[in-house]
Design a protein around this motif. Structure first.
Motif, PDB file in Angstrom:
ATOM      1  N   LYS A 145      44.308   8.752  40.582  1.00 63.39           N
ATOM      2  CA  LYS A 145      45.715   8.857  41.019  1.00 63.39           C
ATOM      3  C   LYS A 145      45.841   8.751  42.536  1.00 63.39           C
ATOM      4  CE  LYS A 145      48.047  11.394  37.361  1.00 63.39           C
ATOM      5  NZ  LYS A 145      48.670  12.667  36.977  1.00 63.39           N
ATOM      6  N   GLN A 146      44.790   9.136  43.260  1.00 63.61           N
ATOM      7  CA  GLN A 146      44.814   9.061  44.721  1.00 63.61           C
ATOM      8  C   GLN A 146      44.807   7.610  45.213  1.00 63.61           C
ATOM      9  OE1 GLN A 146      41.929  11.741  46.714  1.00 63.61           O
ATOM     10  NE2 GLN A 146      41.516  12.485  44.632  1.00 63.61           N
ATOM     11  N   TYR A 147      44.423   6.695  44.326  1.00 66.02           N
ATOM     12  CA  TYR A 147      44.255   5.284  44.709  1.00 66.02           C
ATOM     13  C   TYR A 147      44.979   4.373  43.727  1.00 66.02           C
ATOM     14  CZ  TYR A 147      40.506   7.567  47.266  1.00 66.02           C
ATOM     15  OH  TYR A 147      39.791   8.405  48.080  1.00 66.02           O
ATOM     16  N   ARG A 148      46.212   4.678  43.439  1.00 68.48           N
ATOM     17  CA  ARG A 148      46.989   3.924  42.442  1.00 68.48           C
ATOM     18  C   ARG A 148      46.992   2.414  42.684  1.00 68.48           C
ATOM     19  NH1 ARG A 148      50.082   7.439  39.269  1.00 68.48           N
ATOM     20  NH2 ARG A 148      50.505   9.428  40.260  1.00 68.48           N
ATOM     21  N   ASP A 149      47.034   2.003  43.928  1.00 74.81           N
ATOM     22  CA  ASP A 149      47.136   0.576  44.243  1.00 74.81           C
ATOM     23  C   ASP A 149      45.810  -0.044  44.660  1.00 74.81           C
ATOM     24  OD1 ASP A 149      49.882   0.662  43.727  1.00 74.81           O
ATOM     25  OD2 ASP A 149      50.292   1.377  45.765  1.00 74.81           O
ATOM     26  N   THR A 150      44.698   0.633  44.376  1.00 79.60           N
ATOM     27  CA  THR A 150      43.385   0.133  44.773  1.00 79.60           C
ATOM     28  C   THR A 150      42.605  -0.326  43.551  1.00 79.60           C
ATOM     29  OG1 THR A 150      43.369   1.682  46.618  1.00 79.60           O
ATOM     30  CG2 THR A 150      41.270   0.688  46.021  1.00 79.60           C
ATOM     31  N   HIS A 151      42.073  -1.507  43.643  1.00 77.68           N
ATOM     32  CA  HIS A 151      41.204  -2.053  42.595  1.00 77.68           C
ATOM     33  C   HIS A 151      39.760  -1.800  43.028  1.00 77.68           C
ATOM     34  CE1 HIS A 151      39.488  -4.904  39.751  1.00 77.68           C
ATOM     35  NE2 HIS A 151      38.782  -5.355  40.758  1.00 77.68           N
ATOM     36  N   PHE A 152      39.046  -0.998  42.263  1.00 78.74           N
ATOM     37  CA  PHE A 152      37.647  -0.723  42.591  1.00 78.74           C
ATOM     38  C   PHE A 152      36.742  -1.724  41.889  1.00 78.74           C
ATOM     39  CE2 PHE A 152      39.580   3.477  43.286  1.00 78.74           C
ATOM     40  CZ  PHE A 152      39.245   3.606  44.622  1.00 78.74           C
ATOM     41  N   ASN A 153      35.764  -2.226  42.623  1.00 80.09           N
ATOM     42  CA  ASN A 153      34.787  -3.156  42.054  1.00 80.09           C
ATOM     43  C   ASN A 153      33.598  -2.422  41.460  1.00 80.09           C
ATOM     44  OD1 ASN A 153      35.944  -4.524  44.799  1.00 80.09           O
ATOM     45  ND2 ASN A 153      35.935  -5.917  43.049  1.00 80.09           N
ATOM     46  N   VAL A 154      33.227  -1.299  42.087  1.00 83.46           N
ATOM     47  CA  VAL A 154      32.096  -0.498  41.616  1.00 83.46           C
ATOM     48  C   VAL A 154      32.407   0.979  41.831  1.00 83.46           C
ATOM     49  CG1 VAL A 154      30.367  -2.284  42.072  1.00 83.46           C
ATOM     50  CG2 VAL A 154      30.834  -0.575  43.812  1.00 83.46           C
ATOM     51  N   VAL A 155      31.680   1.807  41.078  1.00 82.01           N
ATOM     52  CA  VAL A 155      31.806   3.252  41.193  1.00 82.01           C
ATOM     53  C   VAL A 155      30.401   3.812  41.378  1.00 82.01           C
ATOM     54  CG1 VAL A 155      32.699   5.347  40.122  1.00 82.01           C
ATOM     55  CG2 VAL A 155      33.733   3.150  39.562  1.00 82.01           C
ATOM     56  N   ILE A 156      30.252   4.696  42.363  1.00 82.04           N
ATOM     57  CA  ILE A 156      28.958   5.304  42.652  1.00 82.04           C
ATOM     58  C   ILE A 156      29.165   6.805  42.744  1.00 82.04           C
ATOM     59  CG2 ILE A 156      27.054   5.453  44.322  1.00 82.04           C
ATOM     60  CD1 ILE A 156      27.765   2.559  45.155  1.00 82.04           C
ATOM     61  N   GLY A 157      28.232   7.579  42.181  1.00 82.13           N
ATOM     62  CA  GLY A 157      28.379   9.023  42.246  1.00 82.13           C
ATOM     63  C   GLY A 157      27.057   9.749  42.152  1.00 82.13           C
ATOM     64  N   SER A 158      27.083  10.976  42.624  1.00 81.83           N
ATOM     65  CA  SER A 158      25.901  11.823  42.601  1.00 81.83           C
ATOM     66  C   SER A 158      26.242  13.157  41.944  1.00 81.83           C
ATOM     67  CB  SER A 158      25.413  12.050  44.037  1.00 81.83           C
ATOM     68  OG  SER A 158      24.233  12.820  44.050  1.00 81.83           O
ATOM     69  N   SER A 159      25.407  13.589  41.020  1.00 77.99           N
ATOM     70  CA  SER A 159      25.535  14.874  40.341  1.00 77.99           C
ATOM     71  C   SER A 159      26.905  15.017  39.664  1.00 77.99           C
ATOM     72  CB  SER A 159      25.248  16.004  41.332  1.00 77.99           C
ATOM     73  OG  SER A 159      25.120  17.230  40.670  1.00 77.99           O
ATOM     74  N   MET A 160      27.730  15.967  40.078  1.00 78.68           N
ATOM     75  CA  MET A 160      29.050  16.126  39.450  1.00 78.68           C
ATOM     76  C   MET A 160      29.891  14.872  39.684  1.00 78.68           C
ATOM     77  SD  MET A 160      30.674  18.187  37.519  1.00 78.68           S
ATOM     78  CE  MET A 160      29.620  19.610  37.677  1.00 78.68           C
TER      79      MET A 160
END
Length: 161
Positions: A46-61
Protein backbone atom coordinates in the motif's frame (compact mmCIF):
# COMPACT_ATOMS: atom_id res chain seq x y z
CA UNK A 1 14.53 -1.82 -12.34
CA UNK A 2 12.60 -1.33 -9.10
CA UNK A 3 13.77 -3.43 -6.16
CA UNK A 4 11.67 -3.92 -3.03
CA UNK A 5 13.96 -4.78 -0.12
CA UNK A 6 12.45 -5.93 3.18
CA UNK A 7 14.66 -5.96 6.27
CA UNK A 8 14.36 -8.38 9.15
CA UNK A 9 12.89 -8.00 12.63
CA UNK A 10 14.70 -5.28 14.65
CA UNK A 11 16.85 -4.49 11.62
CA UNK A 12 17.32 -1.98 8.81
CA UNK A 13 18.97 -2.01 5.39
CA UNK A 14 22.62 -1.10 5.95
CA UNK A 15 24.30 1.49 3.73
CA UNK A 16 26.83 -1.00 2.29
CA UNK A 17 24.04 -3.39 1.30
CA UNK A 18 21.97 -0.51 -0.11
CA UNK A 19 24.94 0.52 -2.29
CA UNK A 20 25.21 -3.04 -3.63
CA UNK A 21 21.49 -3.12 -4.40
CA UNK A 22 21.65 0.27 -6.13
CA UNK A 23 24.00 -1.24 -8.70
CA UNK A 24 20.99 -3.19 -9.98
CA UNK A 25 18.22 -0.60 -9.76
CA UNK A 26 16.18 1.80 -7.67
CA UNK A 27 15.81 0.53 -4.12
CA UNK A 28 12.62 0.83 -2.06
CA UNK A 29 13.23 -0.24 1.54
CA UNK A 30 10.32 0.53 3.85
CA UNK A 31 10.88 0.81 7.57
CA UNK A 32 8.58 -1.96 8.73
CA UNK A 33 7.72 -2.62 12.38
CA UNK A 34 7.19 -6.37 12.53
CA UNK A 35 7.05 -6.52 16.32
CA UNK A 36 3.24 -6.60 16.62
CA UNK A 37 2.35 -7.96 13.20
CA UNK A 38 4.77 -10.26 11.43
CA UNK A 39 2.95 -10.69 8.15
CA UNK A 40 2.36 -7.36 6.37
CA UNK A 41 2.46 -7.77 2.58
CA UNK A 42 -0.69 -5.70 2.03
CA UNK A 43 0.51 -2.88 4.29
CA UNK A 44 3.93 -2.87 2.62
CA UNK A 45 2.54 -2.73 -0.91
CA UNK A 46 0.00 0.00 0.00
CA UNK A 47 2.97 2.32 0.58
CA UNK A 48 3.87 1.96 -3.11
CA UNK A 49 0.52 1.90 -4.91
CA UNK A 50 1.94 3.40 -8.10
CA UNK A 51 5.23 1.46 -8.13
CA UNK A 52 5.84 -1.60 -10.26
CA UNK A 53 8.42 -3.83 -8.59
CA UNK A 54 10.61 -6.04 -10.76
CA UNK A 55 12.08 -8.07 -7.89
CA UNK A 56 11.57 -8.57 -4.18
CA UNK A 57 14.42 -9.22 -1.75
CA UNK A 58 14.15 -9.89 1.97
CA UNK A 59 15.94 -11.16 5.02
CA UNK A 60 14.43 -13.15 7.90
CA UNK A 61 11.01 -11.65 8.73
CA UNK A 62 11.39 -9.51 5.60
CA UNK A 63 12.07 -12.71 3.66
CA UNK A 64 8.76 -14.15 4.86
CA UNK A 65 6.95 -11.06 3.56
CA UNK A 66 9.06 -11.01 0.37
CA UNK A 67 8.08 -14.63 -0.34
CA UNK A 68 4.38 -13.80 -0.02
CA UNK A 69 4.67 -10.59 -2.05
CA UNK A 70 6.65 -12.36 -4.77
CA UNK A 71 3.94 -14.98 -5.15
CA UNK A 72 1.19 -12.39 -5.22
CA UNK A 73 2.70 -9.95 -7.69
CA UNK A 74 4.38 -12.64 -9.79
CA UNK A 75 7.94 -11.38 -9.47
CA UNK A 76 11.24 -13.10 -8.68
CA UNK A 77 12.51 -13.10 -5.11
CA UNK A 78 15.86 -13.45 -3.37
CA UNK A 79 15.28 -14.39 0.22
CA UNK A 80 17.62 -15.00 3.12
CA UNK A 81 16.71 -17.25 6.07
CA UNK A 82 12.91 -17.05 5.82
CA UNK A 83 10.87 -18.44 8.75
CA UNK A 84 8.41 -20.15 6.39
CA UNK A 85 7.50 -23.23 8.41
CA UNK A 86 6.47 -21.22 11.48
CA UNK A 87 3.89 -19.44 9.30
CA UNK A 88 2.74 -22.43 7.23
CA UNK A 89 -0.90 -21.54 8.02
CA UNK A 90 -0.55 -18.52 5.72
CA UNK A 91 -1.70 -18.86 2.11
CA UNK A 92 1.58 -18.50 0.21
CA UNK A 93 0.08 -19.45 -3.14
CA UNK A 94 0.00 -16.92 -5.93
CA UNK A 95 -3.15 -14.88 -6.30
CA UNK A 96 -2.06 -13.53 -9.68
CA UNK A 97 0.13 -15.00 -12.36
CA UNK A 98 1.81 -11.99 -13.90
CA UNK A 99 5.18 -13.48 -14.76
CA UNK A 100 8.27 -15.14 -13.45
CA UNK A 101 8.31 -16.10 -9.81
CA UNK A 102 11.76 -17.54 -9.46
CA UNK A 103 12.76 -17.97 -5.84
CA UNK A 104 16.41 -17.96 -4.84
CA UNK A 105 16.71 -18.91 -1.19
CA UNK A 106 19.84 -18.67 0.91
CA UNK A 107 19.95 -20.51 4.24
CA UNK A 108 22.59 -20.27 6.90
CA UNK A 109 23.24 -23.87 7.93
CA UNK A 110 24.37 -22.61 11.32
CA UNK A 111 21.34 -20.34 11.86
CA UNK A 112 20.23 -20.40 15.50
CA UNK A 113 17.18 -18.17 14.90
CA UNK A 114 15.49 -19.78 11.88
CA UNK A 115 16.19 -23.51 11.69
CA UNK A 116 17.23 -24.28 8.09
CA UNK A 117 15.83 -27.82 8.43
CA UNK A 118 12.37 -26.35 9.09
CA UNK A 119 12.63 -24.17 6.00
CA UNK A 120 13.71 -27.14 3.88
CA UNK A 121 10.81 -29.19 5.24
CA UNK A 122 8.35 -26.45 4.28
CA UNK A 123 9.88 -26.05 0.81
CA UNK A 124 9.81 -29.81 0.25
CA UNK A 125 6.04 -29.63 -0.12
CA UNK A 126 5.97 -26.34 -1.99
CA UNK A 127 5.28 -26.14 -5.70
CA UNK A 128 7.16 -23.32 -7.39
CA UNK A 129 7.99 -22.56 -10.98
CA UNK A 130 11.71 -22.25 -10.25
CA UNK A 131 13.27 -22.72 -6.84
CA UNK A 132 17.00 -22.50 -6.08
CA UNK A 133 18.25 -23.20 -2.56
CA UNK A 134 21.75 -22.59 -1.25
CA UNK A 135 22.82 -23.72 2.19
CA UNK A 136 26.04 -22.36 3.64
CA UNK A 137 26.93 -24.57 6.59
CA UNK A 138 29.32 -21.98 8.04
CA UNK A 139 26.89 -19.09 7.96
CA UNK A 140 24.38 -18.20 10.66
CA UNK A 141 21.38 -15.89 10.59
CA UNK A 142 23.14 -12.64 9.70
CA UNK A 143 24.19 -12.24 6.08
CA UNK A 144 27.75 -10.93 5.68
CA UNK A 145 28.35 -8.38 2.93
CA UNK A 146 30.43 -10.77 0.79
CA UNK A 147 27.66 -13.40 0.77
CA UNK A 148 25.03 -10.72 0.08
CA UNK A 149 27.11 -9.46 -2.88
CA UNK A 150 27.58 -12.99 -4.22
CA UNK A 151 23.91 -13.91 -3.92
CA UNK A 152 22.84 -10.67 -5.63
CA UNK A 153 25.16 -11.40 -8.56
CA UNK A 154 23.79 -14.94 -8.94
CA UNK A 155 20.20 -13.77 -8.61
CA UNK A 156 20.38 -10.92 -11.10
CA UNK A 157 22.43 -12.89 -13.62
CA UNK A 158 19.70 -15.54 -13.54
CA UNK A 159 16.82 -13.16 -14.20
CA UNK A 160 18.57 -10.64 -16.46
CA UNK A 161 19.51 -12.82 -19.37
Amino acid sequence: MNILYLHGLHSKLSQPKRKLLEQYGKVFAPDTAYENKHIQPVEILKQYRDTHFNVVIGSSMGALNAFIISENIGRPALIFNPPLKKYRHVNFKAQHVKGLHTKQIFLGGNDDIVDPADTLEFLGGYKASDLSITIDQKNGHRIPLDIFREQLAIFFSGICY
